[in-house]
Design an enzyme around this catalytic site. Sequence first.
Site, short mmCIF file in Angstrom:
data_model
loop_
_atom_site.label_atom_id
_atom_site.label_comp_id
_atom_site.label_asym_id
_atom_site.label_seq_id
_atom_site.Cartn_x
_atom_site.Cartn_y
_atom_site.Cartn_z
N GLY A 182 2.04 2.65 5.43
CA GLY A 182 3.28 1.49 5.81
C GLY A 182 4.14 1.95 7.17
O GLY A 182 4.15 1.21 7.90
N GLU A 212 4.19 10.53 -6.08
CA GLU A 212 3.42 9.40 -6.89
C GLU A 212 1.99 9.95 -7.18
O GLU A 212 1.22 10.28 -6.40
CB GLU A 212 3.26 8.22 -6.10
CG GLU A 212 2.70 7.00 -6.79
CD GLU A 212 2.52 5.78 -5.93
OE1 GLU A 212 2.20 6.09 -4.94
OE2 GLU A 212 3.12 4.58 -6.13
N GLY A 260 0.86 -1.20 -0.01
CA GLY A 260 0.03 0.13 0.03
C GLY A 260 0.80 1.41 -0.11
O GLY A 260 2.13 1.29 -0.56
N SER A 261 0.18 2.42 0.58
CA SER A 261 1.05 3.66 0.51
C SER A 261 2.10 3.67 1.72
O SER A 261 1.96 3.01 2.76
CB SER A 261 0.12 4.88 0.67
OG SER A 261 -0.59 4.76 2.06
N GLU A 317 2.37 6.18 3.56
CA GLU A 317 1.96 6.76 4.84
C GLU A 317 1.34 5.62 5.76
O GLU A 317 1.63 5.44 6.78
CB GLU A 317 0.81 7.65 4.43
CG GLU A 317 0.30 8.67 5.41
CD GLU A 317 -1.14 9.12 4.94
OE1 GLU A 317 -1.47 9.04 3.87
OE2 GLU A 317 -1.69 10.01 5.93
N GLU A 363 5.64 -3.13 1.17
CA GLU A 363 5.55 -2.96 -0.59
C GLU A 363 5.02 -1.92 -0.47
O GLU A 363 3.58 -1.83 -0.80
CB GLU A 363 5.05 -4.18 -1.34
CG GLU A 363 5.74 -5.59 -0.93
CD GLU A 363 7.05 -5.64 -1.61
OE1 GLU A 363 7.40 -4.75 -2.30
OE2 GLU A 363 7.82 -6.52 -1.25
#
Length: 483
Positions: free
Chosen positions: A239, A387, A234-235, A237, A256
């Site tokens: 993570g 991104e 995921g993102s 943030e 990831e």
Amino acid sequence: MSKFNVQELLPKEGEVFISNKYVQSTSDKWLPVINPATEEQIYKIPICNDSDVKMAVESARSAQSVWERIHPRERGKYLYKIAELILKHKNELALLETMNVGKPISVMLNREIPRTAELITYYAGWCDKITGSTNIISTNTTLFVTEEPVGVAAGIVPWNFPLIIAFYKIAPAIVCGNSIILKPSEHSPLTALYMGKIFQEAGLPEGVVNIVTGDGTTGELLVKSPINKIAFTGSIETGKKILRSCSNDLKRVHLELGGKSPHVIFEDAPIDASIESAVNGIFYNSGQVCIAGSRLFVHKSIHDQYLEKLKRKVDSIVTGDPLSETTTMGPICNKMQFEKITRYMSTAIQENAVTITGGSRLDQKGYFVKPTIFDRVNQGSTIAKEEIFGPVLSCIEFDTMENLVSMTNSTIYGLAAGCWTKDINKAMYFAKTVKAGIVWINSFYCMDPVSPFGGFKQSGFGRDLGKESLNNYLESKSIIIMH
Ligand code: NAD
């Protein structure tokens, strides 16, 4: 069965998959599931609460102690069966993913579903090959290293590739003798919910795979629950939040995360093949790909004619109804992401990027945006650094290798990179100096289950895929014998 009624394919609204059964969640909080091509609600899911998560964890815990003792080759047979059933039910899975995420149906049928089955088959082959090792420490001392399952895992996954990324986590976890609780994204839970039927049909022992639905609140409950391992995609943030939470009890975790991948066109690049690749590299899945080649570096000497050809190719993309066989780019998966992308488009224009094509939404119902190329993107500008996760390509001109490497490595990300050239020395220099977990030379998106996949820098740590992914789900134990 009506081709377009997803309800007929799915469990009763409110049900989640625990202990190999669909059971009613006890939550009274719900989220709508929206078809991004029509903006209509097609289903609703419960936001699983503490007691749902507890039930899933208990089920996974009791299953794990049995599952780890099953002969590895027997475990493999279940995986082969699941792969076979995914192909058998490809039409149902494709329809659900297309109506939930907006992927062109042809992409689901011809690419993502066969690849998911291939991935599971690859891991099935690993079941009886996790062997540990032995070593002689001295003439009367021998070391055995055994590999033990880490325990109960949670797979928390994003919305862009719901089916295949679910199996990036499920397949290696269960191969290694673990059980797993999957939490799909709140935006794209449908294929995960359908998978319960496939696990039942495969006769998978109860509790080995459990599926709960919900948003970040359910994710947080899982992360804090008494399990052993979090496998997250995921993102950045989210993570970081998960990492902080896992520090309380030192749960195993691998992350990831996002990317801002450079795709480089050197002056001697084959033009047609590299244009095909540059276009696929950013517009596949409407650009909602962590490894998307979102920054296109074009050598100064070929820049103008390259951009002209690139524009022609991008203008041939057919954006529209993802259920139509002729569509090559569907809508953006959800409203939040759609709005984020259109905000980035406005920012790009404010920051003086030159619009080559696109740059706005499509004037029709659904979360459609035009495939977009911005040129003369300033290295310091927002769209060169952040991104976007959408069909927006930022073109940047370069002259020397030194200048190129410093620009490609200038973001916080380090997930993927690609380059096109006939000069192997140049290609290898680039491959070795670019900070990325995967580098393609004269291709982009060439993926295979054998190839480890993950990030440098803030794109995360640990690797999905390949034999490397098995390490995420195993604990090594050294047993030393004096004799
Ligand atoms: P996200 O971080 O918003 O959500 C991912 C998952 O985490 C969802 O299931 C969500 O419900 C859950 N979640 C949210 N908050 C949580 C919390 N506090 N605790 C636990 N779980 C929580 O990401 P997204 O918007 O779904 O996905 C897009 C991002 O994923 C992009 O940055 C993309 O690059 C990245 N991505 C990375 C890879 C990779 O392999 N590196 C692959 C695909 C997508």
